[in-house]
Design a protein around this motif. Structure first.
Motif, PDB file in Angstrom:
ATOM      1  N   GLY A  12       0.899  -1.068  -0.075  1.00  0.00           N
ATOM      2  CA  GLY A  12      -0.079   0.130   0.151  1.00  0.00           C
ATOM      3  C   GLY A  12       0.517   1.227  -0.072  1.00  0.00           C
ATOM      4  N   ALA A  13       1.909   1.224   0.721  1.00  0.00           N
ATOM      5  CA  ALA A  13       2.794   2.420   0.912  1.00  0.00           C
ATOM      6  C   ALA A  13       3.417   2.690  -0.482  1.00  0.00           C
ATOM      7  CB  ALA A  13       3.800   2.416   2.039  1.00  0.00           C
ATOM      8  N   GLU A  14       3.921   1.666  -1.161  1.00  0.00           N
ATOM      9  CA  GLU A  14       4.562   1.864  -2.585  1.00  0.00           C
ATOM     10  C   GLU A  14       3.315   2.351  -3.429  1.00  0.00           C
ATOM     11  OE1 GLU A  14       6.245  -2.024  -3.578  1.00  0.00           O
ATOM     12  OE2 GLU A  14       7.753  -1.592  -2.314  1.00  0.00           O
ATOM     13  N   ALA A  15       2.294   1.616  -3.464  1.00  0.00           N
ATOM     14  CA  ALA A  15       1.068   2.109  -4.292  1.00  0.00           C
ATOM     15  C   ALA A  15       0.794   3.597  -4.229  1.00  0.00           C
ATOM     16  CB  ALA A  15       0.032   1.549  -4.127  1.00  0.00           C
ATOM     17  N   MET A  16       0.616   4.108  -2.922  1.00  0.00           N
ATOM     18  CA  MET A  16       0.579   5.624  -2.529  1.00  0.00           C
ATOM     19  C   MET A  16       1.627   6.548  -2.870  1.00  0.00           C
ATOM     20  SD  MET A  16      -2.005   5.347   0.901  1.00  0.00           S
ATOM     21  CE  MET A  16      -0.783   4.479   1.838  1.00  0.00           C
ATOM     22  N   SER A  17       2.844   5.867  -2.900  1.00  0.00           N
ATOM     23  CA  SER A  17       3.827   6.787  -3.367  1.00  0.00           C
ATOM     24  C   SER A  17       4.125   7.337  -4.719  1.00  0.00           C
ATOM     25  CB  SER A  17       5.370   6.071  -2.920  1.00  0.00           C
ATOM     26  OG  SER A  17       5.609   5.186  -3.836  1.00  0.00           O
ATOM     27  N   GLU A  18       3.146   6.449  -5.651  1.00  0.00           N
ATOM     28  CA  GLU A  18       2.985   6.835  -6.858  1.00  0.00           C
ATOM     29  C   GLU A  18       1.990   7.770  -7.258  1.00  0.00           C
ATOM     30  OE1 GLU A  18       5.279   5.786  -9.071  1.00  0.00           O
ATOM     31  OE2 GLU A  18       6.366   4.362  -7.642  1.00  0.00           O
ATOM     32  N   LYS A  19       1.131   8.119  -6.414  1.00  0.00           N
ATOM     33  CA  LYS A  19       0.114   8.771  -6.308  1.00  0.00           C
ATOM     34  C   LYS A  19       0.314  10.465  -5.713  1.00  0.00           C
ATOM     35  CE  LYS A  19      -5.002   9.053  -5.804  1.00  0.00           C
ATOM     36  NZ  LYS A  19      -6.226   8.549  -5.268  1.00  0.00           N
ATOM     37  N   ILE A  20       1.519  10.668  -5.297  1.00  0.00           N
ATOM     38  CA  ILE A  20       1.850  11.959  -4.519  1.00  0.00           C
ATOM     39  C   ILE A  20       1.438  12.977  -5.499  1.00  0.00           C
ATOM     40  CG2 ILE A  20       3.630  13.229  -3.628  1.00  0.00           C
ATOM     41  CD1 ILE A  20       4.719  10.929  -2.094  1.00  0.00           C
TER      42      ILE A  20
END
Length: 514
Positions: free
Chosen positions: A410-418
């Motif tokens: 989840g953290a990796e996925a959200m890092s792409e949406k910053i």
């Protein structure tokens, strides 16, 4: 000490003689000019301490002469006293506006003149001393700011180095634990009291005793046949050096203990953390505390602690120290969690609180930074836990592995949406339903499409770039939950909005299938 010089500017000889004689008798040096232009030249050359200036003079009168004196940077600070027969209010106001400090009317009284001259010379001297003190204060403040900057830079460098060492110690501890448990030899760690502090997997198999049962027990109570080697074991504890038994004729059941290794083990990570936290508190006390020792050293160095305190407050260094202490305490909790896990059986199911496992997993995940884009701790975590205890029969480390994998993905996925206005968050929800305990982990990342949802648990399938993911994390998670625990795991996602994983585990109880 140089004598005080007074410049008299007057076109009347009798006035000059009277004033000169009177002031010389008082010990003053006298200089004379008979018109305004001469007075300006004399003032620039001699830089007198005070000027007695007549108003009514041919050519340039006293008002204009005073104005030009005040417009010149060299002479503007010389006090000027007007001498005149004019006594009207308008004339006095005009004189003060021209820059004069006082006004003496003719005929001149000797006592009045001397009183006014001495008063304005004293005021000039005090102003000069004040300016010198201000210059000294400014220099002292600049020196103090430079000193504080240097100390702060040194302190921040030390804090950075301590954090680096702390991280290396933590990584080394984890790495060594992995190595110790993977070596084929039985490896036992003891402290100075011969209490067992490490008992690797090979030792578990060899002596048919799990690590958590051996820890903190006396070595000779667990392995009595080793008591004859007490000198060797004691030597290990005192010298802190490893000792091997090479091909010794020590028989335990059907096994020959020819490669048994004894080594000293102390909790280096916790020792390092304690040192970091203690040093931080000491530095904090010596910078912010108004204690006797601080005040004494500051006075010896000419250091203003109040100014230093203002600087440190404006630079928010107190907040830096508080964050360092908080991080150290959190690291200590993480180490405690890891040590607790290392003491648990790696294969036996135990009654565990899923809520506790979630919190421990979050603390460990806080060490993770996906692609260096942002710190995991920047992610807001919204908890919605059930009021029930959440106790289930499980292998704690396996459940933790699944939760950590979900948090990491989840953290990796959200890092792409910053982007501007986007704030990453996890929503973690637990509840009981139909004799099962459910855990939901939802992120507000970019989501995944329907086709990816259908294949997300397939071995070697990944939504990440080539070379980034193995495609095994969720496949292994499904195996651990479904096959090892008789539970369920599923995914629900809306592309561009969120992704939610739902885990179901049977509740503990007599009728539990586990």
């Amino acid at each position: 000490m140089d004598k005080t010089r007074i410049l008299i500017v007057d076109d009347v000889v009798q006035n000059v003689q009277f004033l000169g004689t009177l002031l010389q008798d008082q010990g003053f040096l006298i200089s004379i000019a008979q018109d305004g232009a001469g007075g300006l030249r004399a003032a620039r050359q001699l830089m007198p301490d005070l000027i007695l200036l007549d108003i009514m003079m041919p050519g340039m009168d006293g008002y204009e002469t005073c104005q030009q004196l005040k417009q010149n940077d060299r002479t503007k600070d010389i006090p000027v006293i007007f001498l005149t027969a004019l006594s009207g209010i308008v004339d006095m106001v005009k004189g003060f506006r021209a820059g004069a400090v006082d006004y003496i009317t003719k005929p001149i009284e000797a006592e009045e003149l001397l009183a006014r001259v001495n008063t304005h010379l004293t005021l000039k001297r005090l102003r000069s001393e004040l300016q010198e003190k201000n210059i000294e204060l400014k220099e002292h403040r600049n020196n103090l700011a430079e000193l504080v900057q240097q100390k702060t830079k040194s302190l921040l460098a030390e804090i950075k180095e301590r954090k680096r060492v702390e991280g290396e110690l933590r990584d080394t501890k984890n790495y060594l634990d992995s190595i110790l448990n993977s070596i084929p030899s039985a490896l036992i760690g003891v402290n100075r009291n011969n209490s067992i502090v490490h008992w690797n997997r090979r030792a578990e198999k060899l002596f048919s005793l799990k690590s958590d049962k051996a820890r903190d027990k006396n070595l000779y109570d667990i392995v009595p046949l080793l008591i004859e080697y007490d000198n060797t074991v004691s030597g290990v504890s005192v010298s802190r050096k490893c000792e091997f038994f090479y091909k010794q004729n020590i028989v335990y059941g059907s096994d020959a203990l020819y490669d048994l290794l004894f080594y000293p083990l102390v909790d280096e990570v916790n020792n390092a953390l304690a040192g970091v936290l203690q040093s931080t508190q000491i530095i904090k006390g010596r910078l912010f505390g108004h204690i006797k020792e601080n005040i004494q050293v500051a006075e010896e160095l000419g250091l203003d602690l109040d100014v230093l305190g203002q600087y440190l407050t404006r630079r928010r260094l107190l907040a830096v120290f508080e964050q360092l202490v908080s991080s150290g305490e959190m690291a200590g909790k993480i180490v405690s969690s890891m040590l607790e896990f290392s003491r648990k059986s790696q294969s036996e199911k135990q009654v565990c609180s899923v809520h506790d496992i979630i919190e421990d997993s979050i603390r460990i995940a806080a060490l993770y930074t996906p692609k260096k884009k942002f710190d995991f701790r920047q992610i807001e975590i919204i908890r919605d836990y059930s009021s029930d205890s959440g106790d289930v029969l499980c292998v704690r480390l396996e459940i933790q592995q699944v939760i950590l994998n979900l948090l990491k993905n989840g953290a990796e996925a959200m890092s792409e949406k910053i982007s501007d206005g986007y704030f990453p968050e996890f929503r973690i929800r637990t509840y009981n339903q139909d004799n099962s305990f459910f855990l939901e982990v939802e992120d507000n990342g970019p989501g995944i499409d329907m086709e990816q949802c259908r294949r997300i648990f397939d071995p070697f399938y990944t939504t990440k770039e080539v070379g980034v993911g193995t495609g095994l994390g969720l496949s292994v998670s499904m195996h651990l939950i479904r096959d090892n625990h008789g539970g369920s795991i599923e995914v629900d996602s809306v592309f561009g909005e969120h992704t939610k994983f739902k885990i179901g585990l049977p509740l503990k109880g007599d009728d539990s299938p586990l």
